[in-house]
Scaffold this motif. Structure first.
Motif, PDB file in Angstrom:
ATOM      1  N   GLU A  10       0.836  -1.203   0.000  1.00 20.19           N
ATOM      2  CA  GLU A  10       0.000   0.000   0.000  1.00 20.19           C
ATOM      3  C   GLU A  10       0.872   1.254   0.000  1.00 20.19           C
ATOM      4  OE1 GLU A  10      -3.495   1.448   2.840  1.00 20.19           O
ATOM      5  OE2 GLU A  10      -3.905  -0.495   1.903  1.00 20.19           O
ATOM      6  N   GLN A  14       0.607   4.239  -2.630  1.00 21.71           N
ATOM      7  CA  GLN A  14       0.472   5.623  -2.171  1.00 21.71           C
ATOM      8  C   GLN A  14       1.503   6.525  -2.839  1.00 21.71           C
ATOM      9  OE1 GLN A  14      -1.721   7.027   0.232  1.00 21.71           O
ATOM     10  NE2 GLN A  14      -0.807   8.927  -0.470  1.00 21.71           N
ATOM     11  N   ASP A  58      -6.900   7.900   2.479  1.00 15.94           N
ATOM     12  CA  ASP A  58      -5.473   8.050   2.206  1.00 15.94           C
ATOM     13  C   ASP A  58      -5.116   9.345   1.496  1.00 15.94           C
ATOM     14  OD1 ASP A  58      -4.450   5.558   3.246  1.00 15.94           O
ATOM     15  OD2 ASP A  58      -5.495   4.585   1.582  1.00 15.94           O
ATOM     16  N   LYS A  76      -6.386   0.667  -1.616  1.00 14.73           N
ATOM     17  CA  LYS A  76      -6.282  -0.679  -1.062  1.00 14.73           C
ATOM     18  C   LYS A  76      -5.506  -1.541  -2.044  1.00 14.73           C
ATOM     19  CE  LYS A  76      -8.588  -0.307   2.724  1.00 14.73           C
ATOM     20  NZ  LYS A  76      -7.821  -0.389   3.965  1.00 14.73           N
ATOM     21  N   VAL A  77      -4.787  -2.493  -1.516  1.00 17.43           N
ATOM     22  CA  VAL A  77      -4.098  -3.458  -2.369  1.00 17.43           C
ATOM     23  C   VAL A  77      -4.937  -4.736  -2.393  1.00 17.43           C
ATOM     24  CG1 VAL A  77      -1.788  -2.505  -2.053  1.00 17.43           C
ATOM     25  CG2 VAL A  77      -2.634  -4.228  -0.460  1.00 17.43           C
ATOM     26  N   TYR A 104      -8.284  -0.192  -6.037  1.00 21.03           N
ATOM     27  CA  TYR A 104      -7.330  -1.277  -5.831  1.00 21.03           C
ATOM     28  C   TYR A 104      -6.222  -1.280  -6.876  1.00 21.03           C
ATOM     29  CZ  TYR A 104     -10.718  -3.065  -2.513  1.00 21.03           C
ATOM     30  OH  TYR A 104     -11.552  -3.198  -1.435  1.00 21.03           O
TER      31      TYR A 104
END
Length: 120
Positions: A10, A14, A58, A76-77, A104
């Motif tokens: 993540e 980011q 985020d 999200k991963v 994702y």
């Protein structure tokens, strides 16, 4: 760290997302709120007193487009799921007129950012 680890991270997601935003939209106020990570109980209490709020997305983009006040994005991963506090915060941002997104993939992130900035 292998390429697969980097892809599934993540943190890497980011970094890539923010690099894209900074490069393509350098004048837009966009930032990351570093709420995640492991903290000691003492450090967690200190941050809570300072105003850290669980579940804040985020990336926040403070740029009105059309009827939206801004854009709140949760990254999200693969296999990642929203926590109850993340769901609640996204609902709060939506209620305040923000476009919200849970994504994702970097490809989806870029498409959604491009679509957002196309709004007159």
């Amino acid at each position: 760290m292998t390429f697969e680890d980097y892809e599934a991270s993540e943190e890497a997601f980011q970094v890539s997302a923010m690099q894209y935003l900074r490069y393509c939209y350098p004048d837009v106020l966009a930032f990351h709120v570093p709420n995640g990570g492991k903290r000691s109980a003492r450090e967690g209490a200190k941050f809570k007193r300072q105003g850290v709020l669980a579940g804040v997305p985020d990336i926040l983009i403070i740029k009105q487009k059309g009827s939206f006040s801004g854009f709140a994005i949760e990254l999200k991963v693969k296999g990642g799921r929203l926590s109850p506090s993340q769901k609640e915060r996204l609902q709060q941002f939506e209620a305040e007129g923000f476009k919200t997104l849970v994504t994702y993939s970097l490809d989806e992130f870029i498409i959604e950012i491009e679509n957002y900035f196309l709004i007159p």
